[in-house]
Scaffold this active site. Structure first.
Site, PDB file in Angstrom:
ATOM      1  N   ASP A  18      -1.963  -6.573  -7.509  1.00 28.37           N
ATOM      2  CA  ASP A  18      -3.064  -6.815  -6.491  1.00 28.37           C
ATOM      3  C   ASP A  18      -2.346  -7.532  -5.384  1.00 28.37           C
ATOM      4  O   ASP A  18      -1.767  -8.521  -5.567  1.00 28.37           O
ATOM      5  CB  ASP A  18      -4.091  -7.543  -7.200  1.00 28.37           C
ATOM      6  CG  ASP A  18      -5.220  -8.078  -6.267  1.00 28.37           C
ATOM      7  OD1 ASP A  18      -5.287  -7.607  -5.127  1.00 28.37           O
ATOM      8  OD2 ASP A  18      -5.985  -8.932  -6.635  1.00 28.37           O
ATOM      9  N   ALA A  19      -2.255  -6.867  -4.409  1.00 28.61           N
ATOM     10  CA  ALA A  19      -1.756  -7.443  -3.190  1.00 28.61           C
ATOM     11  C   ALA A  19      -2.503  -8.744  -2.478  1.00 28.61           C
ATOM     12  O   ALA A  19      -1.653  -9.416  -1.754  1.00 28.61           O
ATOM     13  CB  ALA A  19      -1.578  -6.167  -1.916  1.00 28.61           C
ATOM     14  N   LEU A  68      -6.563  11.752   9.109  1.00 27.28           N
ATOM     15  CA  LEU A  68      -6.021  12.518   8.008  1.00 27.28           C
ATOM     16  C   LEU A  68      -6.988  12.709   6.886  1.00 27.28           C
ATOM     17  O   LEU A  68      -8.127  11.892   7.109  1.00 27.28           O
ATOM     18  CB  LEU A  68      -4.712  11.531   7.480  1.00 27.28           C
ATOM     19  CG  LEU A  68      -4.948  10.628   6.434  1.00 27.28           C
ATOM     20  CD1 LEU A  68      -3.514  10.199   5.598  1.00 27.28           C
ATOM     21  CD2 LEU A  68      -5.618   9.450   7.072  1.00 27.28           C
ATOM     22  N   TYR A 102     -17.829   4.205  12.116  1.00 30.76           N
ATOM     23  CA  TYR A 102     -16.415   3.830  11.991  1.00 30.76           C
ATOM     24  C   TYR A 102     -16.248   2.803  12.903  1.00 30.76           C
ATOM     25  O   TYR A 102     -16.411   1.678  12.640  1.00 30.76           O
ATOM     26  CB  TYR A 102     -15.679   4.915  11.969  1.00 30.76           C
ATOM     27  CG  TYR A 102     -14.141   4.511  11.458  1.00 30.76           C
ATOM     28  CD1 TYR A 102     -13.844   4.813  10.264  1.00 30.76           C
ATOM     29  CD2 TYR A 102     -13.235   3.914  12.116  1.00 30.76           C
ATOM     30  CE1 TYR A 102     -12.787   4.393   9.564  1.00 30.76           C
ATOM     31  CE2 TYR A 102     -12.001   3.250  11.862  1.00 30.76           C
ATOM     32  CZ  TYR A 102     -11.899   3.497  10.547  1.00 30.76           C
ATOM     33  OH  TYR A 102     -10.599   3.062   9.900  1.00 30.76           O
ATOM     34  N   GLU A 126      -2.455   0.687  -9.060  1.00 32.62           N
ATOM     35  CA  GLU A 126      -2.590   1.942  -9.774  1.00 32.62           C
ATOM     36  C   GLU A 126      -3.069   1.813 -11.273  1.00 32.62           C
ATOM     37  O   GLU A 126      -2.769   0.839 -11.679  1.00 32.62           O
ATOM     38  CB  GLU A 126      -1.741   2.707  -9.622  1.00 32.62           C
ATOM     39  CG  GLU A 126      -1.297   3.189  -8.285  1.00 32.62           C
ATOM     40  CD  GLU A 126      -2.411   3.667  -7.348  1.00 32.62           C
ATOM     41  OE1 GLU A 126      -3.271   4.249  -7.975  1.00 32.62           O
ATOM     42  OE2 GLU A 126      -2.522   3.679  -5.934  1.00 32.62           O
ATOM     43  N   VAL A 176      -3.465  -1.214   3.756  1.00 27.68           N
ATOM     44  CA  VAL A 176      -4.467  -1.532   2.521  1.00 27.68           C
ATOM     45  C   VAL A 176      -5.712  -1.153   2.890  1.00 27.68           C
ATOM     46  O   VAL A 176      -6.399  -1.494   3.928  1.00 27.68           O
ATOM     47  CB  VAL A 176      -4.335  -3.011   2.350  1.00 27.68           C
ATOM     48  CG1 VAL A 176      -5.355  -3.410   1.317  1.00 27.68           C
ATOM     49  CG2 VAL A 176      -2.883  -3.353   1.717  1.00 27.68           C
ATOM     50  N   TYR A 194      -7.210   2.472  12.726  1.00 24.22           N
ATOM     51  CA  TYR A 194      -7.694   3.840  13.304  1.00 24.22           C
ATOM     52  C   TYR A 194      -8.771   3.501  14.209  1.00 24.22           C
ATOM     53  O   TYR A 194      -9.813   2.447  14.045  1.00 24.22           O
ATOM     54  CB  TYR A 194      -8.221   4.663  11.996  1.00 24.22           C
ATOM     55  CG  TYR A 194      -8.688   5.998  12.230  1.00 24.22           C
ATOM     56  CD1 TYR A 194      -8.079   6.863  12.923  1.00 24.22           C
ATOM     57  CD2 TYR A 194     -10.005   6.248  12.332  1.00 24.22           C
ATOM     58  CE1 TYR A 194      -8.539   8.192  13.204  1.00 24.22           C
ATOM     59  CE2 TYR A 194     -10.714   7.517  12.630  1.00 24.22           C
ATOM     60  CZ  TYR A 194      -9.960   8.352  12.957  1.00 24.22           C
ATOM     61  OH  TYR A 194     -10.267   9.700  13.210  1.00 24.22           O
ATOM     62  N   GLY A 230       0.905  -1.410  -0.101  1.00 25.89           N
ATOM     63  CA  GLY A 230      -0.231   0.168  -0.123  1.00 25.89           C
ATOM     64  C   GLY A 230       1.041   1.343  -0.104  1.00 25.89           C
ATOM     65  O   GLY A 230       0.705   2.269   0.815  1.00 25.89           O
ATOM     66  N   SER A 231       1.915   1.221  -0.739  1.00 30.18           N
ATOM     67  CA  SER A 231       2.905   2.293  -0.704  1.00 30.18           C
ATOM     68  C   SER A 231       2.601   3.329  -1.433  1.00 30.18           C
ATOM     69  O   SER A 231       3.316   4.443  -1.520  1.00 30.18           O
ATOM     70  CB  SER A 231       4.369   1.744  -1.421  1.00 30.18           C
ATOM     71  OG  SER A 231       4.007   1.320  -2.500  1.00 30.18           O
TER      72      SER A 231
END
Length: 407
Positions: free
Chosen positions: A120-121, A285, A247, A85, A148, A237, A58-59
């Protein structure tokens, strides 16, 4: 001012779209945004005795991107980054495509052997090919950062396709969302989100929970690529009580709870290499993932209204994450989680945000929430509103993905 003739893939790129979703990304703006992130990272006090090897899944966006940049500049990492991407076609490439090009340029400038894979990870083929690359170039891995946020996952072993949803559990939830008109005017809209079914909750856990993270660690172990002292972290999170129904108390919260329980299981498995798995509870964020969650944009705007410039950037939080990962004894809470959100969840900050949340009206939204900042932040995710970019100039949109065969 006269501009030279444009190529077929060169054009003026404008921020068209609906709501928080823009259809094109601006190449120069994305490249510049990465340069600005790199400028936030201080140089290391001294070069590392041995360059550590990191795998960042997920870099290309969010905290994964910030952690990659911080790791390259401050901690001298080598390794591999993975993102999924879209190349340029009828539209520009995705923002993460251009950001990866810029991050690769940083790595090359630093002399780092760090390559990027567009893959695709979740796929087993991605795991096999990535581990082949890590084995050939480095012989082992010191750190795995798992960041991810995906809308769907195809399990390569069963063929099942799972789709994540952003819904509350138990009952529908009414909240308010901060939105923007085409001219940039901010307004608050009442929204009601239907509750999730049991199947939707299970599917969200399959996408955003710990199963794939565990498979990556298992694959590294089976290939003998875990170095002594190996550490891995999955980013999580918690957020405010103001957003908990949608959430932490919703489908995504169920997935995050699974992620956190997975950390304990992995830590037990890693005992043979003196390794450890963590979740990192990061602070808020502005990201493409979070702007999609009803109520979160309003909350983040109010949070910024309370904190102003004291609101830490993703790079600042990622520097602290690396500090904890490389510490002999990381600072964790009672559940073994690295906590990067204490600034957000402190009682005075949450009380101030809650007061603004209760008192906000259509007339006071721009006074109580930093709407100008929020709008600039989400547009910057696509390369717009970035300082130092000429948006009237045509830009090349068809840029090649960095070659992973050479550092």
């Amino acid at each position: 001012m006269m501009h030279p003739p444009m190529t077929r893939s060169e054009r003026v790129v404008s921020p068209t779209g609906r709501g928080y979703l823009l259809l094109d990304a601006h190449p120069a703006g994305c490249l510049r945004s990465v340069e600005l992130m790199r400028a936030e990272v201080p140089a290391p006090e001294k070069p590392p005795a041995r360059r550590p090897t990191a795998l960042v899944i997920g870099s290309s966006a969010g905290y994964g991107l910030a952690s990659t940049i911080a790791g390259l500049v401050r901690y001298g990492i080598d390794g591999v980054g993975i993102g999924l991407e879209r190349p340029a076609g009828h539209r520009s490439a995705s923002a993460g495509w251009y950001r990866t090009i810029a991050t690769h340029a940083i790595a090359r400038g630093l002399g780092a052997d760090f390559s990027f894979r567009n893959a695709d990870a979740f796929a087993d083929t991605t795991k096999t090919e990535t581990l082949d690359l890590l084995a050939e170039r480095f012989g082992g891995v010191d750190y795995l950062i798992y960041s991810v946020a995906a809308p769907r996952r195809t399990d390569p072993r069963s063929g099942a396709v799972y789709r994540s949803v952003l819904k509350p559990l138990g009952a529908p939830h009414a909240t308010r969302n901060l939105e923007f008109a085409d001219d940039g005017t901010a307004y608050v809209r009442e929204v009601t989100v239907a509750s999730a079914t049991e199947a939707e909750t299970e599917a969200t856990v399959k996408v955003m929970g710990g199963e794939d993270w565990s498979r990556w660690v298992t694959a590294l172990a089976e290939r003998g690529l875990l170095r002594s002292g190996f550490r891995t972290v999955a980013l999580s999170y918690i957020g405010s009580p103001l957003t908990s129904a949608i959430y932490r108390g919703g489908t995504i919260g169920a997935a995050k709870a699974d992620l956190e329980s997975t950390a304990g299981v992995l830590t037990a498995r890693l005992a043979s290499v003196d390794g450890r798995a963590f979740t990192s509870v990061n602070g808020a964020l502005v990201s493409q993932a979070l702007t999609a969650i009803p109520g979160i944009p309003l909350y983040v705007g109010l949070l910024r209204g309370v904190l102003g410039d004291r609101f830490p950037s993703p790079v600042e939080q990622s520097l602290e994450l690396w500090r904890q990962l490389t510490a002999h004894r990381p600072d964790v809470d009672g559940s073994g989680r690295i906590r990067l959100d204490r600034w957000e969840l402190s009682e005075p900050v949450q009380a101030a945000v809650a007061e603004r949340w209760r008192s906000i009206t259509p007339e006071t939204v721009t006074a109580l929430a930093d709407t100008a900042w929020l709008r600039a932040q989400y547009r910057a995710l696509y390369g717009f509103d970035v300082p130092g970019v000429d948006y009237a100039a045509p830009v090349e949109t068809d840029l090649p993905w960095p070659d992973s065969s050479t550092p």
